[in-house]
Design a protein around this motif. Structure first.
Motif, mmCIF file in Angstrom:
data_model
loop_
_atom_site.group_PDB
_atom_site.id
_atom_site.type_symbol
_atom_site.label_atom_id
_atom_site.label_comp_id
_atom_site.label_asym_id
_atom_site.label_seq_id
_atom_site.Cartn_x
_atom_site.Cartn_y
_atom_site.Cartn_z
ATOM 1 N N PRO A 101 -35.925 -38.315 -36.232
ATOM 2 C CA PRO A 101 -35.676 -39.453 -35.334
ATOM 3 C C PRO A 101 -34.381 -40.192 -35.653
ATOM 4 O O PRO A 101 -33.592 -40.507 -34.755
ATOM 5 C CB PRO A 101 -36.909 -40.346 -35.564
ATOM 6 C CG PRO A 101 -37.978 -39.397 -35.983
ATOM 7 C CD PRO A 101 -37.274 -38.381 -36.822
ATOM 8 N N SER A 120 -38.781 -32.861 -40.659
ATOM 9 C CA SER A 120 -39.022 -33.580 -39.410
ATOM 10 C C SER A 120 -38.939 -35.089 -39.584
ATOM 11 O O SER A 120 -38.594 -35.803 -38.628
ATOM 12 C CB SER A 120 -40.407 -33.213 -38.854
ATOM 13 O OG SER A 120 -40.489 -31.840 -38.564
ATOM 14 N N ALA A 121 -39.242 -35.579 -40.778
ATOM 15 C CA ALA A 121 -39.215 -37.024 -41.021
ATOM 16 C C ALA A 121 -37.827 -37.601 -40.786
ATOM 17 O O ALA A 121 -37.679 -38.774 -40.414
ATOM 18 C CB ALA A 121 -39.679 -37.327 -42.436
ATOM 19 N N SER A 138 -41.564 -43.237 -40.793
ATOM 20 C CA SER A 138 -40.887 -42.004 -41.198
ATOM 21 C C SER A 138 -41.154 -41.711 -42.672
ATOM 22 O O SER A 138 -41.400 -40.558 -43.057
ATOM 23 C CB SER A 138 -39.381 -42.121 -40.949
ATOM 24 O OG SER A 138 -39.104 -42.150 -39.566
#
Length: 402
Positions: free
Chosen positions: A359, A355-356, A52
């Motif tokens: 998750p 977006s990193a 990430s």
């Protein structure tokens, strides 16, 4: 301009290098990560945390890489990137201490900015500006097979080889296939510029952006917002696709349903290639976000009903397939080819930075609130992206350059 035959070779060649680039530098990681973690005695979560961070680092360098593409030529940047990717994969494979490994993984995602979609899109715009939007669609159709090819290939290799040996094979692929292709494209780019500059300039004029000068900043902010919201939603869903389907009660069927995502992604690109000539990238952007909203909404309502889960995977796949096309075609449509590389870099920086975190944030939502709460967050983000993309078309603009 290149001949039709050379244009076909250009798109196919870039598509091949995108398959190898995404396969070796991105998709393979999730399969090799457990072995990497075991090798260093770390929990798997730590390895994904490093990944990430590497995505964030790749986003931070994207604007500078974009300026390099505008200044020196995107194909030249891709050539250097292919060689660098091979070297860094070798360094990672040879890393026997934590510092070297972490630096290598971060460097892989930084180098990815030199060779993956943004660089390929910029190459098409610089060599065939008058046909770039159509060629971007063809390119994403070919590259859409990266996960379909490299997930099983990586699994099969990993049955017999360690992750280090797999990375050495991947380094060889970048050197033996991607580097020569990018060298050939660089040579073709130079020949095109030197033998027919007038045609090139005419193509550039033909693809001028629709946004008026006084609205460019506002349109950029809305585009970046739409990409960031959509990127977060997609990253969250893709990273947690199988666990999410399991959380709603599908059990062993979760893996089978999740595999439908890839074919749906390719199908949306193929359909757009055949029927999307008269659909503007702005409309495609809205449709891509709408598919994601609809997919998440279906799963919220359907729960463990298998038909609903299948429809969810298909809708998200359709949205993701269009999103890849829009990533390259929308900035060209809105802002034109001047400074295209830097524009892609700035948009990628925002999208990847957001977006990193997806998750980890989505995992917390699933853990604390359950699958339906997490999916509701995706719906809200998707609606936000739709609003942002729709707002771009509110102001006066130039005629559609197509």
């Amino acid at each position: 301009m290149p001949t039709p035959r050379n244009r076909a070779f250009l798109v196919f060649g870039l598509g091949l290098t995108q398959i190898i680039g995404y396969g070796t530098l991105y998709y393979s990681f999730s399969i090799l990560a457990p072995d990497m973690a075991a090798d260093f005695g770390w929990p798997v979560e730590a390895v994904f945390g490093i990944f990430s961070a590497s995505l964030l680092a790749g986003g931070l360098v994207a604007p500078r890489v974009g300026r390099w593409m505008d200044r020196y030529g995107a194909s030249r940047v891709m050539t250097i990137g292919s060689a660098a990717a091979a070297v860094i994969l070798i360094i990672c494979a040879s890393a026997f201490n934590a510092a070297t490994y972490v630096a290598g993984i971060v460097a892989i995602e930084i180098v990815s900015a030199l060779v993956l979609y943004n660089a390929a899109f910029a190459t098409l715009v610089q060599i065939i500006p008058g046909n770039a939007q159509r060629s971007i669609t063809h390119l994403t159709l070919i590259a859409g097979f990266a996960s379909t090819i490299f997930w099983p290939v990586t699994v099969e290799l990993h049955h017999y080889l360690s992750w280090r040996e797999v990375y050495l094979i991947f380094a060889a692929l970048n050197l033996a296939v991607c580097l020569p292709v990018h060298l050939w494209i660089t040579r073709m780019s130079r020949l095109t510029a030197s033998t027919n500059p007038a045609s090139k300039l005419a193509g550039i004029e033909a693809t001028g952006g629709i946004v008026l000068a006084e609205h460019r900043r506002r349109a950029f902010l809305l585009t970046a917002t739409g990409f960031a919201l959509q990127g977060f939603a997609l990253a969250a869903l893709l990273f947690h696709m199988v666990p999410l389907l399991g959380a709603v009660g599908l059990g062993a069927s979760a893996v089978l349903v999740g595999t439908l995502f890839g074919p749906a992604q390719v199908l949306s690109r193929f359909t757009n290639m055949l029927l999307g000539r008269n659909i503007s990238p702005l409309v495609l952007a809205i449709l891509s976000a709408a598919f994601i909203v609809c997919g998440a909404s279906v799963l919220i309502v359907s729960g463990d009903w298998i038909a609903g889960a299948i429809l969810f995977a298909l809708l998200v796949g359709l949205g993701s397939g269009l999103a890849s096309i829009v990533q390259g075609s929308l900035p060209l449509f809105l802002f034109g080819p001047s400074g295209y590389g830097e524009m892609l870099g700035k948009l990628a920086a925002v999208r990847l930075a957001v977006s990193a975190a997806a998750p980890f944030a989505f995992a917390v939502l699933i853990e604390q609130g359950g699958a339906r709460v997490a999916l509701s967050a995706v719906v809200v983000l998707g609606i936000g992206a739709i609003v942002a993309f729709t707002a771009i078309g509110r102001w006066p603009r130039h005629a559609d350059p197509r």
